[in-house]
Design an enzyme around this catalytic site. Structure first.
Site: not given
Ligand code: FAD
Length: 306
Positions: A177, A227, A299
């Site tokens: 992660r 998570s 996380e």
């Molecule tokens: C129901 C549910 C299930 C999930 N299951 C999983 C799973 O199975 N596995 C898992 O790993 N995660 C899971 N997640 C967590 C989440 O989806 C992941 O961490 C995902 O990678 C976050 O992406 P995001 O675009 O929503 O990022 P955000 O939540 O918008 O941002 C997360 C981080 O990434 C950074 N970021 C985002 N975009 C960029 C960019 N373009 N450049 C630089 N930094 C950036 C942000 O600054 C922040 O630090 C789950 C979440 C939910 C709600």
């Protein structure tokens, strides 16, 4: 508070309808809590992103790049600065042989689907993760034994100095992660995935199976950020929390899910506060530490004052 002069400059790089002032963050994150951002900008192309980052850095205005907000807890006081959201406006996906290129704002689900339609296997694990490619790369998102590090060929980032760099898989230093670009002012703009030829029907069957598993095991009917805690070495966070007697434990509208103790959920969207979720996270950490001497590391990423 963003000055009129700063706003004028921001308007040079984004369309008026993509700039929102005093914008409640609860509408942009999957936890459905969070106060207003001074300024919220939907970024639609990478050159605009470069210019915005360069300007905000030079002007000393705090900014934060987000994707789909599926791993963010934003404070009730909101964010004093500019949120740059890289999502729907930057979501091109192209396929060339076994290589799939996707802009940072494409969702992992969209890219996994395109790969499947082109008979390419490797991204099935990502089909149910509700984030963008940008967020997925930064976090090295993963599930069911797969993660980004296994399929990424290269990543294009915007450096803190405003230059586009292409980093190969090794340079990304993917870990559990995490990645080399997490928390280091690099913005992911694009990623290239090297996949393997496969059978579309079989790939779809795998994705459908994983989606069914998620529906069965995860409290998808409630807002959450997935998570809440990382998996501690040698343990499972959900099992520790359950064994600590915290299943269903609630602070206000924030609750340890009864269905999956590794998830903190928002049971009363519109009413629950970020402070309640934060307090619950701290409580869970303290109880698990006391009972099992294990440190649970969130996380979820916290944004704003807590
Ligand atoms: C129901 C549910 C299930 C999930 N299951 C999983 C799973 O199975 N596995 C898992 O790993 N995660 C899971 N997640 C967590 C989440 O989806 C992941 O961490 C995902 O990678 C976050 O992406 P995001 O675009 O929503 O990022 P955000 O939540 O918008 O941002 C997360 C981080 O990434 C950074 N970021 C985002 N975009 C960029 C960019 N373009 N450049 C630089 N930094 C950036 C942000 O600054 C922040 O630090 C789950 C979440 C939910 C709600």
């Amino acid at each position: 508070m963003i000055s009129e002069m700063a706003l004028q400059t921001i308007r040079n790089f984004a369309m008026e309808q993509n700039i929102l002032l005093n914008e409640p963050m609860r509408g942009h994150v999957t936890f459905r809590v969070g106060g207003p951002a001074d300024c919220f900008v939907e970024v639609c192309d990478k050159e605009a992103l470069r210019k915005l980052c360069k300007y905000l850095k030079a002007a000393g205005i705090p900014y934060f790049v987000m994707g789909n907000g599926s791993n963010l807890l934003v404070s009730d006081a909101g964010y004093q600065g500019v949120i740059l959201r890289v999502q729907g406006g930057m979501n091109e996906i192209t396929v060339n042989g076994t290589c799939v290129k996707a802009q940072a704002g494409a969702t992992m689900a969209q890219v996994a689907k395109v790969a499947m339609e082109h008979g390419l296997t490797g991204l099935e694990f990502a089909s149910g993760i509700p984030g963008t490619i940008g967020g997925g790369i930064v976090m090295n998102a993963g599930a069911y034994d797969g993660d980004m590090s296994q399929v990424v060929k290269s990543v294009e980032v915007l450096s803190p100095d405003g230059e586009f760099w292409t980093l190969d898989n090794a340079t990304m230093e993917f870990g559990y992660r995490t990645s080399a670009v997490k928390g280091h002012a690099y913005v992911v703009t694009e990623a290239e995935f090297e996949l393997t030829p496969g059978n579309p029907a079989q790939i779809k069957a795998v994705m459908d199976g994983l989606a069914a598993k998620r529906r069965e095991k995860q409290p998808l009917e409630f807002p959450s950020a997935g998570s809440t805690f990382k998996r501690p070495e040698g343990y499972f966070a959900g099992k520790l929390i359950q064994d600590a007697g915290l299943r269903g434990f609630a602070i206000g509208g924030a609750q340890v899910s009864e269905k999956h103790c590794g998830f903190v959920i928002n049971t009363r969207p519109g009413d629950t506060t970020a402070a309640e979720i934060y307090a619950l996270i701290k409580h869970v950490q303290a109880v698990v530490k006391e009972k099992f001497d294990v440190e649970l590391e969130p996380e979820v990423i916290f944004l704003g004052e807590f």
